[in-house]
Design an enzyme around this catalytic site. Structure first.
Site, short mmCIF file in Angstrom:
data_model
loop_
_atom_site.label_atom_id
_atom_site.label_comp_id
_atom_site.label_asym_id
_atom_site.label_seq_id
_atom_site.Cartn_x
_atom_site.Cartn_y
_atom_site.Cartn_z
N ASP A 1 0.69 -0.96 -0.15
CA ASP A 1 -0.03 0.15 -0.36
C ASP A 1 0.89 0.88 -0.03
O ASP A 1 1.80 1.02 0.73
CB ASP A 1 -0.93 -0.25 1.26
CG ASP A 1 -2.34 1.04 1.42
OD1 ASP A 1 -2.29 1.58 2.38
OD2 ASP A 1 -2.01 1.55 0.60
N ASP B 1 -1.59 5.69 -5.73
CA ASP B 1 -2.31 4.60 -4.30
C ASP B 1 -1.95 3.51 -4.28
O ASP B 1 -3.56 3.43 -4.77
CB ASP B 1 -2.94 5.84 -3.12
CG ASP B 1 -3.93 4.71 -1.77
OD1 ASP B 1 -3.97 5.30 -1.22
OD2 ASP B 1 -2.73 3.46 -1.87
C1 LIG Z 1 -1.65 6.49 8.43
C2 LIG Z 1 -2.55 6.61 7.96
C3 LIG Z 1 -2.70 5.94 6.82
C4 LIG Z 1 -1.74 6.84 6.21
C5 LIG Z 1 -4.22 6.16 5.52
N1 LIG Z 1 -4.31 6.23 4.32
C6 LIG Z 1 -5.27 5.79 3.33
O1 LIG Z 1 -6.17 5.25 4.18
C7 LIG Z 1 -4.94 5.05 2.78
C8 LIG Z 1 -4.92 3.92 1.83
O2 LIG Z 1 -3.77 3.39 0.62
C9 LIG Z 1 -5.29 2.56 2.11
C10 LIG Z 1 -5.39 1.21 2.64
C11 LIG Z 1 -6.64 -0.33 2.27
C12 LIG Z 1 -7.04 0.17 3.49
C13 LIG Z 1 -7.98 -0.78 4.10
C14 LIG Z 1 -7.22 -1.91 3.96
C15 LIG Z 1 -7.27 -2.17 1.79
C16 LIG Z 1 -6.26 -0.89 1.94
N2 LIG Z 1 -6.63 3.25 1.63
C17 LIG Z 1 -8.35 3.70 1.52
O3 LIG Z 1 -8.99 3.87 2.57
C18 LIG Z 1 -8.75 4.39 0.18
C19 LIG Z 1 -10.33 3.79 0.37
N3 LIG Z 1 -10.88 2.19 1.16
C20 LIG Z 1 -10.61 1.83 -0.60
O4 LIG Z 1 -10.37 1.98 -1.70
C21 LIG Z 1 -11.35 -0.02 -0.29
C22 LIG Z 1 -9.60 -1.19 -1.09
C23 LIG Z 1 -9.89 -2.24 0.46
C24 LIG Z 1 -9.09 -3.08 -0.33
C25 LIG Z 1 -9.39 -4.45 -0.57
C26 LIG Z 1 -10.34 -4.52 0.90
C27 LIG Z 1 -11.14 -3.78 1.40
C28 LIG Z 1 -10.58 -2.52 1.74
N4 LIG Z 1 -11.75 -0.66 -1.32
C29 LIG Z 1 -12.70 -0.78 -0.95
O5 LIG Z 1 -13.79 -0.34 -0.03
N5 LIG Z 1 -14.27 -1.56 -2.56
C30 LIG Z 1 -15.00 -1.70 -2.02
C31 LIG Z 1 -16.02 -1.04 -2.37
C32 LIG Z 1 -15.91 -0.81 -3.56
N6 LIG Z 1 -17.13 0.29 -4.52
C33 LIG Z 1 -14.94 -0.21 -4.25
C34 LIG Z 1 -13.45 -0.71 -3.52
C35 LIG Z 1 -4.99 6.98 5.92
O6 LIG Z 1 -5.07 8.77 4.84
N7 LIG Z 1 -5.90 7.85 7.13
C36 LIG Z 1 -5.53 8.59 7.24
C37 LIG Z 1 -7.17 8.48 7.12
C38 LIG Z 1 -8.47 8.19 8.92
N8 LIG Z 1 -9.46 8.34 8.86
C39 LIG Z 1 -10.58 8.79 7.22
C40 LIG Z 1 -11.74 8.29 7.32
N9 LIG Z 1 -9.64 8.76 6.73
C41 LIG Z 1 -8.33 9.49 6.52
N10 LIG Z 1 -7.73 9.79 5.19
#
Ligand SMILES: CC[C@H](C)[C@H](NC(=O)C[C@H](O)[C@H](CC1CCCCC1)NC(=O)CCNC(=O)[C@H](Cc1ccccc1)NC(=O)N1CCC(N)CC1)C(=O)NCc1cnc(C)nc1N
Length: 331
Positions: A36, A220
């Site tokens: 990631d 990302d």
């Molecule tokens: C240190 C924290 C770190 C930098 C954090 N980084 C991220 O969130 C970006 C990171 O790339 C994460 C990495 C994911 C996390 C879940 C598990 C798989 C990897 N990406 C996201 O959260 C983007 C949104 N989610 C997604 O894109 C997920 C990824 C996923 C894949 C497989 C299974 C489950 C989830 N996709 C889905 O849920 N999908 C199902 C629904 C469909 N319509 C699209 C695909 C952040 O910015 N957090 C701050 C944050 C906190 N709270 C909130 C509400 N927003 C925030 N940005």
């Protein structure tokens, strides 16, 4: 040194995420982890989790590794953009990805994971490839696998060659000329936010004119879809019969039978076209005749995200040199 490992889609029907085999400790324990570039913690399902939160995932048991060392008094807690999260304690141990080994890598062992991680049984944890400033370990933040490996790499880079409904690769330390065509276009990266933030030079919908416009966004690998400014997204869905922005489904949906235009984005003078098939992400529920778009608005997200739907249309070089840059090439 160098490393090369497969990035395998976790779902046969649509590319929600990709996992890569990673071996931890001695004797080696192999887990399937989601690489990631949007975060910077390496965390795993572990023997410290209540069994009620494990549903088929592989776990890392530090007490079964002769090279594991507790990082005394350290903990971590992370929340992701989709509201999921996890937390726990920290060990250091050997970590190997595709033949590349890092000794004493911080391995963040989950003691609690949110329900979406428990239900996603193909993901045993994450390998953060963002900038180490985003690492959540406290009181002393830890380095990513890439940052730890960098000094031993032939070149301070990793590349992503993600593919549509098939396995691609993550390479470390080298750029495989066989994986792309033409030239790689490099642009500057602003690492201050901790993400691989870079400027895109504009977009085109289908065969329409290219609109020059500077769009700042993050590359990302951990985000499934592409999230861009509303003006761009509405211009795209204006070309899709029956498309609506559905509150109930949380984004643009359309009849699965609709013909979708391609979407082209610019990086410098280069142009990358996302095939229509990649932009028909998936039925909103299995078997539904309504499909969810791979391009969505970033207005609710707060930043523009070039997720897997865009990344798999190119060969991408994450250059961790000084200064960092990102390179995009056709393939
Ligand atoms: C240190 C924290 C770190 C930098 C954090 N980084 C991220 O969130 C970006 C990171 O790339 C994460 C990495 C994911 C996390 C879940 C598990 C798989 C990897 N990406 C996201 O959260 C983007 C949104 N989610 C997604 O894109 C997920 C990824 C996923 C894949 C497989 C299974 C489950 C989830 N996709 C889905 O849920 N999908 C199902 C629904 C469909 N319509 C699209 C695909 C952040 O910015 N957090 C701050 C944050 C906190 N709270 C909130 C509400 N927003 C925030 N940005």
């Amino acid at each position: 040194g160098t490393g090369s490992a497969a990035a395998v889609p976790i779902n046969a029907d649509f590319d929600i995420a990709y996992v890569t085999p990673v071996t931890l400790g001695t004797p080696p324990q192999t887990l399937q982890l989601d690489f990631d570039s949007g975060s910077s913690d390496l965390w795993v399902f572990s023997s410290h989790l209540p069994t009620s939160q494990i549903r088929g995932q592989q776990i890392y048991a530090p007490n079964k590794s002769s090279t594991a060392k507790l990082l005394d008094g350290h903990s971590w807690s992370i929340t992701y953009g989709d509201g999921s999260g996890s937390r726990g304690n920290v060990y250091t141990d050997n970590v190997t990805v595709g033949g590349l080994t890092v000794g004493s890598q911080a391995i963040e062992c989950a003691q609690q994971v949110s329900s979406s991680f428990t239900t996603e049984d193909h993901i045993d944890g994450l390998v953060g490839l963002g900038f180490s400033t985003l690492n959540t370990v406290s009181p002393k933040s830890q380095l990513t696998f890439f940052d730890n490996a960098k000094s031993n790499l032939d070149s301070p880079v990793f590349t992503a060659d993600l593919k549509y409904k098939q396995a691609g690769t993550y390479d470390f330390g080298f750029i495989d000329e066989a994986k792309y065509t033409g030239e790689i276009t490099y642009v500057p990266v602003n690492s201050d936010p901790g993400y691989w933030t870079f400027p895109s030079s504009g977009y085109a919908v289908g065969s329409g004119n290219f609109t020059a416009s500077s769009i700042s966004g993050i590359a990302d690998t951990g985000t499934s879809l592409v999230y861009l400014p509303t003006a761009i997204v509405t211009a795209y869905y204006r070309q899709v019969q029956g498309a609506t922005n559905s509150r109930s489904y949380g984004g643009y949906v359309f009849p699965c039978a609709s013909t979708l235009p391609t979407f082209t984005f610019g990086v410098g003078a280069a142009r990358f076209t996302i095939p229509a098939a990649y932009l028909n992400y998936a039925p909103v529920t299995p078997g539904s005749a309504t499909c969810f778009g791979g391009l969505q608005s970033s207005s609710g997200v707060g930043i523009n995200i070039w997720g897997d739907v865009a990344l798999k249309a190119a060969f991408v070089v994450f250059n961790g040199g000084n200064p960092p840059t990102i390179g995009w090439a056709a393939k």
